[in-house]
Motif scaffolding. Structure first.
Motif, PDB file in Angstrom:
ATOM      1  N   ARG A  93       0.822  -1.213   0.000  1.00 10.11           N
ATOM      2  CA  ARG A  93       0.000   0.000   0.000  1.00 10.11           C
ATOM      3  C   ARG A  93       0.860   1.269   0.000  1.00 10.11           C
ATOM      4  O   ARG A  93       0.516   2.274  -0.614  1.00 10.11           O
ATOM      5  CB  ARG A  93      -0.867  -0.035   1.264  1.00 10.11           C
ATOM      6  N   ILE A  96       3.757   3.770  -3.320  1.00  9.57           N
ATOM      7  CA  ILE A  96       3.026   4.554  -4.327  1.00  9.57           C
ATOM      8  C   ILE A  96       4.008   5.191  -5.303  1.00  9.57           C
ATOM      9  O   ILE A  96       4.893   5.938  -4.904  1.00  9.57           O
ATOM     10  CB  ILE A  96       2.140   5.629  -3.657  1.00  9.57           C
ATOM     11  N   ARG A  97       3.830   4.891  -6.579  1.00 10.11           N
ATOM     12  CA  ARG A  97       4.749   5.396  -7.605  1.00 10.11           C
ATOM     13  C   ARG A  97       4.103   6.564  -8.358  1.00 10.11           C
ATOM     14  O   ARG A  97       2.900   6.784  -8.254  1.00 10.11           O
ATOM     15  CB  ARG A  97       5.087   4.255  -8.558  1.00 10.11           C
ATOM     16  N   THR A 100       0.087   7.421 -10.101  1.00  8.10           N
ATOM     17  CA  THR A 100      -0.948   6.568  -9.510  1.00  8.10           C
ATOM     18  C   THR A 100      -2.237   7.375  -9.418  1.00  8.10           C
ATOM     19  O   THR A 100      -2.239   8.497  -8.916  1.00  8.10           O
ATOM     20  CB  THR A 100      -0.505   6.065  -8.120  1.00  8.10           C
ATOM     21  N   LEU A 103      -6.097   4.070  -5.606  1.00  3.01           N
ATOM     22  CA  LEU A 103      -5.470   3.117  -4.700  1.00  3.01           C
ATOM     23  C   LEU A 103      -6.583   2.341  -3.992  1.00  3.01           C
ATOM     24  O   LEU A 103      -7.398   2.928  -3.291  1.00  3.01           O
ATOM     25  CB  LEU A 103      -4.655   3.919  -3.675  1.00  3.01           C
ATOM     26  N   THR A 105      -6.946  -0.279  -1.253  1.00  7.16           N
ATOM     27  CA  THR A 105      -6.192  -0.997  -0.217  1.00  7.16           C
ATOM     28  C   THR A 105      -6.990  -2.199   0.258  1.00  7.16           C
ATOM     29  O   THR A 105      -8.161  -2.083   0.613  1.00  7.16           O
ATOM     30  CB  THR A 105      -5.883  -0.070   0.974  1.00  7.16           C
ATOM     31  N   ALA A 111      -2.160  -3.332  -1.924  1.00  7.51           N
ATOM     32  CA  ALA A 111      -3.129  -2.451  -2.564  1.00  7.51           C
ATOM     33  C   ALA A 111      -3.066  -2.662  -4.071  1.00  7.51           C
ATOM     34  O   ALA A 111      -2.015  -3.010  -4.622  1.00  7.51           O
ATOM     35  CB  ALA A 111      -2.846  -0.997  -2.220  1.00  7.51           C
ATOM     36  N   HIS A 113      -2.933  -0.794  -7.306  1.00  9.20           N
ATOM     37  CA  HIS A 113      -2.577   0.561  -7.733  1.00  9.20           C
ATOM     38  C   HIS A 113      -2.971   0.734  -9.196  1.00  9.20           C
ATOM     39  O   HIS A 113      -2.502  -0.027 -10.040  1.00  9.20           O
ATOM     40  CB  HIS A 113      -1.059   0.777  -7.626  1.00  9.20           C
ATOM     41  N   VAL A 115      -2.239   2.846 -12.144  1.00 11.07           N
ATOM     42  CA  VAL A 115      -1.225   3.810 -12.570  1.00 11.07           C
ATOM     43  C   VAL A 115      -1.510   4.136 -14.034  1.00 11.07           C
ATOM     44  O   VAL A 115      -1.764   3.235 -14.838  1.00 11.07           O
ATOM     45  CB  VAL A 115       0.190   3.190 -12.430  1.00 11.07           C
TER      46      VAL A 115
END
Ligand SMILES: [Zn+2]
Length: 286
Positions: A93, A96-97, A100, A103, A105, A111, A113, A115
């Motif tokens: 979770r 994060i990149r 994103t 999200l 979770t 999570a 994601h 993106v």
């Protein structure tokens, strides 16, 4: 990441590959938290309402309709379209990149994601997935048992467009895009410019079988990757090594050796073999 603008949208096999992975990864998980990081992704809803509606819900199924992922959560369905560059990754979770957008979770602290660099991807939430505006009009699912040449014939009846154009139209058959339309027409030995009203029942039978074959082959190879498609586990697909004509302009046809040609049809690059896929005589040559 987009080498000379060649990014293409995931089609049925790519979305199905992701669906299968997610199904084994997130089924029966509860959504402990939902965070919309980019309101544009959920533009049909208020981000807060979207989050609240999903929060705490149990994931009961991960399905697909055409190119759309359908994550069933108790009484609602979360519909996702990855468009050109959307990806779904399951990871911690907190990991994060950049880019994103959403999200989700889960109750195991992982999570999902979403993106999306280009931000064309979309998410909708609905109680009634079958009639929802984005999927309600879609044509038959080509990998369903009931799909046969007659279901294709019904969808093409009374139309005069080129078969390639008709196949790209999601009302004809759900889930086919540029890659698998070219591959199916090659396998069925049908010229992409053939008007649909000139397709005989044997040709429609051949096309129906080819659609199923190329899509199943795409799934068996975890989808086609040219630039951006990744499975939810972050690996590229392998199907690009199994394509016969798509983006093979100038290369020899695997069946007869003549060079594959490229034309533009419905504003899309179209690849075919002029020897194996003969143009019907009634179609004028430019
Ligand atoms: Zn050929």
């Amino acid at each position: 990441m987009w080498t000379n603008g060649l990014a293409i949208m995931p089609e049925l096999p790519e979305v199905e590959t992701i669906r299968r992975e997610l199904h084994s990864q997130i089924l029966r998980r509860r959504l402990n938290n939902v965070t919309v990081l980019d309101p544009r992704l959920v533009q049909a809803s208020q981000p807060k309402a979207f989050e609240t509606r999903l929060m705490g819900a149990l994931i009961t199924n991960v399905a697909r309709r055409g190119k759309y992922l359908m994550i069933n959560v108790e009484s609602d369905v979360l519909i996702l379209h990855l468009m050109m560059s959307g990806r779904l990754h399951l990871r911690a979770r907190t990991d994060i990149r950049p880019h994103t957008r959403l999200l989700l979770t889960l109750d195991d602290d992982q999570a999902l994601h979403f993106v999306d660099v280009r931000r064309f991807g979309r998410a909708w939430i609905t109680e009634e997935a079958h009639s929802h505006e984005v999927v309600g009009h879609l044509g038959p699912e080509p990998l369903d048992a009931g799909f046969d040449w007659r279901s294709l014939a019904i969808r093409l009846r009374g139309r005069h467009v080129a078969i390639k154009t008709a196949l790209l139209d999601q009302r004809t058959v759900a889930g086919i895009g540029n890659i698998y339309a070219d591959e199916a027409l090659f396998a069925a030995r049908i010229h992409p410019e053939t008007p649909v009203n000139l397709l005989s029942p044997p040709k429609l039978r051949a096309l129906t079988a080819s659609i199923v074959t190329v899509l199943e082959s795409g799934i068996a190879h975890q989808g086609t990757t040219f630039s951006t498609f990744e499975t939810s586990e972050g690996s590229p697909g392998n199907n690009q090594g199994h394509l016969k004509v798509f983006r093979k302009t100038g290369q020899p046809c695997p069946s007869c050796g003549k060079n594959i040609r490229r034309i533009v049809l419905a504003q899309r690059s179209t690849h075919y073999c002029s020897n194996c896929q003969r143009k019907p005589r009634t179609v004028s040559t430019k």
